[in-house]
Design a protein around this motif. Sequence first.
Motif, PDB file in Angstrom:
ATOM      1  N   VAL A  87     -21.938 103.793  73.456  1.00  0.00           N
ATOM      2  CA  VAL A  87     -20.911 103.780  72.553  1.00  0.00           C
ATOM      3  C   VAL A  87     -20.433 105.072  72.232  1.00  0.00           C
ATOM      4  CG1 VAL A  87     -20.852 103.472  69.845  1.00  0.00           C
ATOM      5  CG2 VAL A  87     -22.238 101.981  71.332  1.00  0.00           C
ATOM      6  N   ASN A  88     -21.185 106.098  72.274  1.00  0.00           N
ATOM      7  CA  ASN A  88     -20.817 107.467  72.349  1.00  0.00           C
ATOM      8  C   ASN A  88     -19.440 107.687  73.162  1.00  0.00           C
ATOM      9  OD1 ASN A  88     -20.228 110.372  72.451  1.00  0.00           O
ATOM     10  ND2 ASN A  88     -22.710 110.743  71.943  1.00  0.00           N
ATOM     11  N   PHE A  89     -19.924 107.321  74.474  1.00  0.00           N
ATOM     12  CA  PHE A  89     -18.885 107.533  75.650  1.00  0.00           C
ATOM     13  C   PHE A  89     -17.548 106.846  75.240  1.00  0.00           C
ATOM     14  CE2 PHE A  89     -17.120 106.131  79.611  1.00  0.00           C
ATOM     15  CZ  PHE A  89     -16.826 107.408  80.206  1.00  0.00           C
ATOM     16  N   VAL A  90     -17.700 105.532  75.014  1.00  0.00           N
ATOM     17  CA  VAL A  90     -16.287 104.958  74.434  1.00  0.00           C
ATOM     18  C   VAL A  90     -15.618 105.734  73.410  1.00  0.00           C
ATOM     19  CG1 VAL A  90     -15.519 102.652  73.507  1.00  0.00           C
ATOM     20  CG2 VAL A  90     -17.124 102.656  75.456  1.00  0.00           C
ATOM     21  N   CYS A  91     -16.404 105.994  72.217  1.00  0.00           N
ATOM     22  CA  CYS A  91     -15.808 106.805  71.043  1.00  0.00           C
ATOM     23  C   CYS A  91     -15.210 107.880  71.159  1.00  0.00           C
ATOM     24  CB  CYS A  91     -17.041 106.694  69.888  1.00  0.00           C
ATOM     25  SG  CYS A  91     -17.268 105.154  69.211  1.00  0.00           S
ATOM     26  N   GLN A  92     -15.550 108.471  72.278  1.00  0.00           N
ATOM     27  CA  GLN A  92     -14.885 109.615  72.580  1.00  0.00           C
ATOM     28  C   GLN A  92     -13.491 109.821  73.118  1.00  0.00           C
ATOM     29  OE1 GLN A  92     -17.273 112.073  75.336  1.00  0.00           O
ATOM     30  NE2 GLN A  92     -19.151 111.942  73.980  1.00  0.00           N
ATOM     31  N   ARG A  93     -13.127 108.333  73.245  1.00  0.00           N
ATOM     32  CA  ARG A  93     -11.671 108.105  73.759  1.00  0.00           C
ATOM     33  C   ARG A  93     -10.928 107.321  72.797  1.00  0.00           C
ATOM     34  NH1 ARG A  93     -15.177 109.512  77.147  1.00  0.00           N
ATOM     35  NH2 ARG A  93     -14.471 109.859  79.317  1.00  0.00           N
ATOM     36  N   MET A  94     -11.453 107.374  71.446  1.00  0.00           N
ATOM     37  CA  MET A  94     -10.804 106.439  70.436  1.00  0.00           C
ATOM     38  C   MET A  94      -9.435 106.838  70.020  1.00  0.00           C
ATOM     39  SD  MET A  94     -13.654 106.039  67.569  1.00  0.00           S
ATOM     40  CE  MET A  94     -13.507 104.285  66.899  1.00  0.00           C
ATOM     41  N   CYS A 141     -19.667 115.896  81.806  1.00  0.00           N
ATOM     42  CA  CYS A 141     -18.401 115.510  81.531  1.00  0.00           C
ATOM     43  C   CYS A 141     -17.318 116.188  82.643  1.00  0.00           C
ATOM     44  CB  CYS A 141     -17.973 115.992  80.210  1.00  0.00           C
ATOM     45  SG  CYS A 141     -16.212 115.554  79.580  1.00  0.00           S
ATOM     46  N   ARG A 142     -16.652 115.482  83.172  1.00  0.00           N
ATOM     47  CA  ARG A 142     -15.682 115.886  84.281  1.00  0.00           C
ATOM     48  C   ARG A 142     -14.616 116.573  83.558  1.00  0.00           C
ATOM     49  NH1 ARG A 142     -16.743 113.436  89.415  1.00  0.00           N
ATOM     50  NH2 ARG A 142     -18.348 111.759  89.239  1.00  0.00           N
ATOM     51  N   ASP A 143     -14.205 116.226  82.587  1.00  0.00           N
ATOM     52  CA  ASP A 143     -13.025 117.039  81.988  1.00  0.00           C
ATOM     53  C   ASP A 143     -13.300 118.384  81.304  1.00  0.00           C
ATOM     54  OD1 ASP A 143     -11.362 114.698  82.228  1.00  0.00           O
ATOM     55  OD2 ASP A 143     -11.785 113.985  80.514  1.00  0.00           O
ATOM     56  N   THR A 148     -24.382 116.607  78.164  1.00  0.00           N
ATOM     57  CA  THR A 148     -24.905 115.538  77.260  1.00  0.00           C
ATOM     58  C   THR A 148     -26.213 115.835  77.030  1.00  0.00           C
ATOM     59  OG1 THR A 148     -23.067 114.182  78.184  1.00  0.00           O
ATOM     60  CG2 THR A 148     -24.959 112.972  76.695  1.00  0.00           C
ATOM     61  N   THR A 149     -26.585 115.557  75.659  1.00  0.00           N
ATOM     62  CA  THR A 149     -28.118 115.710  75.402  1.00  0.00           C
ATOM     63  C   THR A 149     -28.297 114.610  74.716  1.00  0.00           C
ATOM     64  OG1 THR A 149     -27.735 118.013  74.729  1.00  0.00           O
ATOM     65  CG2 THR A 149     -29.559 117.054  73.644  1.00  0.00           C
ATOM     66  N   GLY A 150     -29.614 114.268  74.962  1.00  0.00           N
ATOM     67  CA  GLY A 150     -30.182 113.106  74.091  1.00  0.00           C
ATOM     68  C   GLY A 150     -31.632 113.482  73.776  1.00  0.00           C
ATOM     69  N   PHE A 151     -32.219 112.582  72.738  1.00  0.00           N
ATOM     70  CA  PHE A 151     -33.426 112.831  72.315  1.00  0.00           C
ATOM     71  C   PHE A 151     -34.020 111.735  71.524  1.00  0.00           C
ATOM     72  CE2 PHE A 151     -31.494 114.291  68.188  1.00  0.00           C
ATOM     73  CZ  PHE A 151     -32.320 113.884  67.318  1.00  0.00           C
ATOM     74  N   CYS A 152     -35.107 111.522  71.359  1.00  0.00           N
ATOM     75  CA  CYS A 152     -35.773 110.605  70.587  1.00  0.00           C
ATOM     76  C   CYS A 152     -37.014 111.159  69.973  1.00  0.00           C
ATOM     77  CB  CYS A 152     -36.149 109.283  71.272  1.00  0.00           C
ATOM     78  SG  CYS A 152     -37.315 109.173  72.530  1.00  0.00           S
ATOM     79  N   ALA A 153     -37.324 110.612  68.609  1.00  0.00           N
ATOM     80  CA  ALA A 153     -38.577 111.171  67.988  1.00  0.00           C
ATOM     81  C   ALA A 153     -39.212 110.125  67.500  1.00  0.00           C
ATOM     82  CB  ALA A 153     -38.076 112.098  66.854  1.00  0.00           C
TER      83      ALA A 153
END
Length: 183
Positions: A87-94, A141-143, A148-153
């Motif tokens: 969803v983050n990937f798609v929303c970067q192209r809004m 990101c190729r551009d 990209t960072t990901g975390f969970c707690a």
Amino acid sequence: MGDIHYFLGIQAQYHDHGLFVNQSAYAEEILREAGMDTTNPMPTQLPSRLDAAFKDTELFSAPKYFRSIAGRLQYLTLTRPDIQFAVNFVCQRMHAPTVTDFTHLKRILCYIRGTKAYDIYLYKCSPLSLIAYSDSDWAGCRDTRRSTTGFCALLGSSLVSWCAKRQSTVSRSSTEAEYMALA
């Protein structure tokens, strides 16, 4: 007022050892609005290679519709950490969605179609120890060449927080990307 069962699109079901929290009714609503409530489910949210997303220049004809669905998917990530990155990937192209971006959005919806009953289980009798996991890619990101960072707690055995996002600056090494993820 009693126990909570449904609040702001989030359903809660009580069990002996804790609580299930999901948004399956909200997911159904998104699928129905998008006209994808009878589609075949997909096993993954995005294709393994996203090269086509950076090559396509044909703009999608209904960007307002794209933004509407993508925005609703952002709210769905409250109980669905499995779709957070996609969803983050798609929303970067809004701002200027392409036809390929819309194809990715539809693929996420097909994945949700097969996994709409996924939920988060909150344990009531688990030890109160805080555990966090973090990871990042380097220049993913190729551009922009940003990582990209990901975390969970987890609090005990219960997932309480998660995130997937682009780092604000460019890292010079994988070590620096990992350090920025922890910071």
